[in-house]
Design an enzyme around this catalytic site. Structure first.
Site, PDB file in Angstrom:
ATOM      1  N   SER A 139       0.851  -1.193   0.000  1.00 26.12           N
ATOM      2  CA  SER A 139       0.000   0.000   0.000  1.00 26.12           C
ATOM      3  C   SER A 139       0.884   1.239   0.000  1.00 26.12           C
ATOM      4  O   SER A 139       2.064   1.163   0.372  1.00 26.12           O
ATOM      5  CB  SER A 139      -0.889  -0.007   1.257  1.00 26.12           C
ATOM      6  OG  SER A 139      -1.580   1.214   1.419  1.00 26.12           O
ATOM      7  N   TYR A 152      -1.821  -1.116  10.429  1.00 26.39           N
ATOM      8  CA  TYR A 152      -1.810  -1.396   8.989  1.00 26.39           C
ATOM      9  C   TYR A 152      -0.491  -0.946   8.369  1.00 26.39           C
ATOM     10  O   TYR A 152       0.121  -1.681   7.580  1.00 26.39           O
ATOM     11  CB  TYR A 152      -2.992  -0.674   8.346  1.00 26.39           C
ATOM     12  CG  TYR A 152      -3.189  -0.934   6.872  1.00 26.39           C
ATOM     13  CD1 TYR A 152      -3.614  -2.180   6.417  1.00 26.39           C
ATOM     14  CD2 TYR A 152      -2.997   0.072   5.935  1.00 26.39           C
ATOM     15  CE1 TYR A 152      -3.828  -2.404   5.064  1.00 26.39           C
ATOM     16  CE2 TYR A 152      -3.208  -0.136   4.589  1.00 26.39           C
ATOM     17  CZ  TYR A 152      -3.622  -1.385   4.155  1.00 26.39           C
ATOM     18  OH  TYR A 152      -3.833  -1.608   2.808  1.00 26.39           O
ATOM     19  N   LYS A 156       2.231  -3.284   6.489  1.00 24.15           N
ATOM     20  CA  LYS A 156       2.522  -3.067   5.076  1.00 24.15           C
ATOM     21  C   LYS A 156       3.964  -2.606   4.853  1.00 24.15           C
ATOM     22  O   LYS A 156       4.578  -2.958   3.830  1.00 24.15           O
ATOM     23  CB  LYS A 156       1.530  -2.063   4.480  1.00 24.15           C
ATOM     24  CG  LYS A 156       0.099  -2.583   4.397  1.00 24.15           C
ATOM     25  CD  LYS A 156      -0.012  -3.800   3.486  1.00 24.15           C
ATOM     26  CE  LYS A 156      -1.452  -4.200   3.223  1.00 24.15           C
ATOM     27  NZ  LYS A 156      -1.569  -5.358   2.317  1.00 24.15           N
ATOM     28  N   THR A 187     -12.886  -0.091  -3.198  1.00 26.05           N
ATOM     29  CA  THR A 187     -13.229  -1.434  -2.717  1.00 26.05           C
ATOM     30  C   THR A 187     -13.904  -1.300  -1.352  1.00 26.05           C
ATOM     31  O   THR A 187     -14.181  -0.190  -0.885  1.00 26.05           O
ATOM     32  CB  THR A 187     -11.961  -2.298  -2.577  1.00 26.05           C
ATOM     33  OG1 THR A 187     -11.159  -1.761  -1.515  1.00 26.05           O
ATOM     34  CG2 THR A 187     -11.151  -2.306  -3.870  1.00 26.05           C
TER      35      THR A 187
END
Length: 273
Positions: A139, A152, A156, A187
């Site tokens: 990401s 996160y 990542k 998404t």
């Protein structure tokens, strides 16, 4: 390279970028192995693909299921797995000070440790055949620290570190490693993100809703892999600028790879004796 007839294994293939990548590769004549936890959605994705495919539903955090899936994937086609896409993941929307440690552990387990475990399980197969491509969906948050995503970002960033080191090690083995850093893609990633107490957020973000269409993102990713780009940034506007500002120069990738070709690993082993 042509993807026609190649076998591509995608985790997290039941929705979002994973499902879009399946559609893109199917359109280019690849054979697909589709993995994800949601059997119904995985079946829905598979049903719309006009290509040879195998569904392998399992939870990437379960080691026994992973081992079984790896055996089935490598034995499905005579040539084995040509391309593996580590895509399964979950995001976060909470301040660090308001986030339980269980949330950090869950996100890092799914987004980092499970992706490493899946790659490690498949690695002997690719080393034996002396060819293959490993694709890691990280990401922009894996290149730049983003608020409300500390767990996160940690996962990542870690995934990119693992992939970059692995690329150097495999540079003499005929195996390519690609890192993908998407920005906002339209998404359910924000809707499915975890809040600080571990509950699913249940609502999206404006930036995500107005983001790049998944099929557009998938085309950009597969095009870049076809060109053998090692770091692939798929973002627009400020997110693209952030990603480009933190892009690793190809010269540095080449420099690190030369350490391996010059016997760095062997020298380290000898020094440890």
């Amino acid at each position: 390279m042509s993807f026609y007839g190649k076998t591509v294994w995608i985790t997290g293939a039941s929705s979002g970028i994973g499902a879009a990548l399946a559609r893109e590769w199917a359109g280019r004549g690849a054979k697909l192995i589709l993995s994800g936890r949601d059997r119904t959605r995985l079946q829905d994705v598979a049903a719309k693909l006009d290509t040879e495919k195998l569904r392998l539903p399992f939870d990437v955090t379960e080691e026994e299921a992973l081992a079984e899936a790896t055996t089935k994937a490598t034995e499905w086609q005579k040539g084995g797995v040509d391309i593996f896409v580590a895509n399964a993941g979950i995001s976060q929307r909470s301040l660090a000070a308001e986030t339980d440690m269980k949330v950090f552990r869950e996100i890092i387990e799914v987004d980092l440790m499970a992706q490493i475990a899946a790659t490690q399980a498949l690695l002997p197969h690719m080393l034996e055949r002396k060819s293959g491509k490993l694709v890691f969906i990280s990401s922009i948050a894996g290149k730049v620290g983003v608020p409300m995503r500390t767990a996160y970002c940690a996962a990542k960033h870690g995934l990119i570190g693992y992939a970059d080191a692995l690329r150097a090690e495999l540079s003499v083995a005929g195996i390519d490693v690609h890192v993908v850093a998407p920005g906002s893609v339209s998404t359910n990633v924000a809707r499915n993100a975890l809040e600080g107490n571990g509950k699913t957020r249940g609502r999206s973000d404006k930036a995500i809703d107005e983001g790049i269409a998944p099929d557009d993102a998938a085309k950009r990713i597969v095009d870049a892999i076809e060109l053998n780009q090692r770091e692939i940034i798929v973002a627009e506007g400020m997110e693209e600028a952030m990603g480009e500002a933190r892009r690793t120069p190809d010269q540095l990738f080449d420099q690190i790879a030369r350490l391996v070709s010059d016997g760095y690993a062997e020298k380290m082993k000898e020094g440890a004796k």
